[in-house]
Design a protein around this motif. Structure first.
Motif, PDB file in Angstrom:
ATOM      1  N   PHE A  53       9.569  20.055  13.665  1.00 36.41           N
ATOM      2  CA  PHE A  53      10.583  19.322  12.733  1.00 36.41           C
ATOM      3  C   PHE A  53      10.156  18.210  11.692  1.00 36.41           C
ATOM      4  CE2 PHE A  53      13.427  16.181  13.645  1.00 36.41           C
ATOM      5  CZ  PHE A  53      15.224  16.705  13.143  1.00 36.41           C
ATOM      6  N   LEU A  54       9.389  17.537  12.619  1.00 34.14           N
ATOM      7  CA  LEU A  54       8.687  16.844  11.851  1.00 34.14           C
ATOM      8  C   LEU A  54       8.355  16.590  10.540  1.00 34.14           C
ATOM      9  CD1 LEU A  54       7.234  13.879  15.183  1.00 34.14           C
ATOM     10  CD2 LEU A  54      10.027  13.692  12.847  1.00 34.14           C
ATOM     11  N   ALA A  55       7.736  17.982  10.363  1.00 34.96           N
ATOM     12  CA  ALA A  55       6.768  18.135   9.095  1.00 34.96           C
ATOM     13  C   ALA A  55       7.817  19.025   8.094  1.00 34.96           C
ATOM     14  CB  ALA A  55       5.453  19.141   9.630  1.00 34.96           C
ATOM     15  N   ARG A  90      19.424  15.114   8.243  1.00 35.36           N
ATOM     16  CA  ARG A  90      20.259  13.648   8.634  1.00 35.36           C
ATOM     17  C   ARG A  90      18.967  12.688   7.914  1.00 35.36           C
ATOM     18  NH1 ARG A  90      23.982  12.831  14.276  1.00 35.36           N
ATOM     19  NH2 ARG A  90      22.530  13.888  14.604  1.00 35.36           N
ATOM     20  N   MET A  91      17.854  13.120   8.954  1.00 36.38           N
ATOM     21  CA  MET A  91      16.485  12.512   8.504  1.00 36.38           C
ATOM     22  C   MET A  91      16.031  12.532   7.482  1.00 36.38           C
ATOM     23  SD  MET A  91      14.740  13.383  11.821  1.00 36.38           S
ATOM     24  CE  MET A  91      13.056  12.697  11.413  1.00 36.38           C
ATOM     25  N   PRO A  92      15.560  11.346   6.718  1.00 40.47           N
ATOM     26  CA  PRO A  92      14.719  10.821   5.123  1.00 40.47           C
ATOM     27  C   PRO A  92      13.396  11.814   5.415  1.00 40.47           C
ATOM     28  CG  PRO A  92      15.232   8.987   6.480  1.00 40.47           C
ATOM     29  CD  PRO A  92      15.449   9.877   7.309  1.00 40.47           C
ATOM     30  N   ARG A 124       7.614   1.135  12.434  1.00 38.52           N
ATOM     31  CA  ARG A 124       7.870   0.883  11.297  1.00 38.52           C
ATOM     32  C   ARG A 124       9.442   2.061  10.689  1.00 38.52           C
ATOM     33  NH1 ARG A 124       3.741   0.355   6.966  1.00 38.52           N
ATOM     34  NH2 ARG A 124       4.861   0.023   4.947  1.00 38.52           N
ATOM     35  N   TRP A 125       9.208   2.993  11.157  1.00 42.47           N
ATOM     36  CA  TRP A 125       9.745   4.023   9.898  1.00 42.47           C
ATOM     37  C   TRP A 125      11.024   4.776  11.050  1.00 42.47           C
ATOM     38  CZ3 TRP A 125       8.437   3.827   5.506  1.00 42.47           C
ATOM     39  CH2 TRP A 125       7.036   3.355   4.618  1.00 42.47           C
ATOM     40  N   CYS A 126      10.887   4.492  12.557  1.00 41.14           N
ATOM     41  CA  CYS A 126      11.941   5.866  12.937  1.00 41.14           C
ATOM     42  C   CYS A 126      12.988   4.344  13.537  1.00 41.14           C
ATOM     43  CB  CYS A 126      11.699   6.580  13.938  1.00 41.14           C
ATOM     44  SG  CYS A 126      10.358   7.408  13.361  1.00 41.14           S
ATOM     45  N   SER A 127      12.671   2.767  14.075  1.00 39.78           N
ATOM     46  CA  SER A 127      13.724   2.491  14.630  1.00 39.78           C
ATOM     47  C   SER A 127      14.613   1.980  13.935  1.00 39.78           C
ATOM     48  CB  SER A 127      12.367   0.718  14.615  1.00 39.78           C
ATOM     49  OG  SER A 127      12.097   0.171  14.084  1.00 39.78           O
TER      50      SER A 127
END
Length: 107
Positions: free
Chosen positions: A76-78, A84-86, A37-40
């Motif tokens: 990293f995800l937190a 570059r990532m939202p 849903r969010w990363c692809s």
């Protein structure tokens, strides 16, 4: 009567602990759904995916990387200020599920 109330309370606490224990385990299938849903949009997150950016690593590359273990991926995800990532504002459970999917060897 007090004995019944005490027993009911004990049963309620035991059920809550069981539910919390089950939900605390990371679920790679939920992680796959989050990834799709969010990363692809940018990452290739699953075998057979034909769309994704060639400037970012695939989930298979991330999962196999020695640089990214479960702890570093979670951190990293937190962190909401990626260059570059939202900011996806993922919960700790969602992060754990996503990391479990990335680190799994199964699609």
């Amino acid at each position: 009567m007090k004995r019944i109330c005490g027993l009911q309370s004990a049963v309620a606490v035991a059920l809550l602990l069981m539910v919390n224990g089950e939900s605390a385990a990371a679920d790679r299938l939920r992680g796959r759904a989050i990834a799709q849903r969010w990363c692809s949009e940018c990452h290739v997150v699953a075998p057979g995916q034909v769309r994704g950016s060639d400037t970012v690593p695939t989930f298979a590359q991330i999962g196999e990387s020695e640089r990214f273990d479960e702890r570093s991926l979670s951190t990293f995800l937190a962190t909401p200020h990626h260059s570059r990532m939202p900011n996806l504002s993922l919960t700790r459970t969602e992060i754990a599920d996503l990391v479990a999917y990335m680190k799994s060897k199964e699609p």
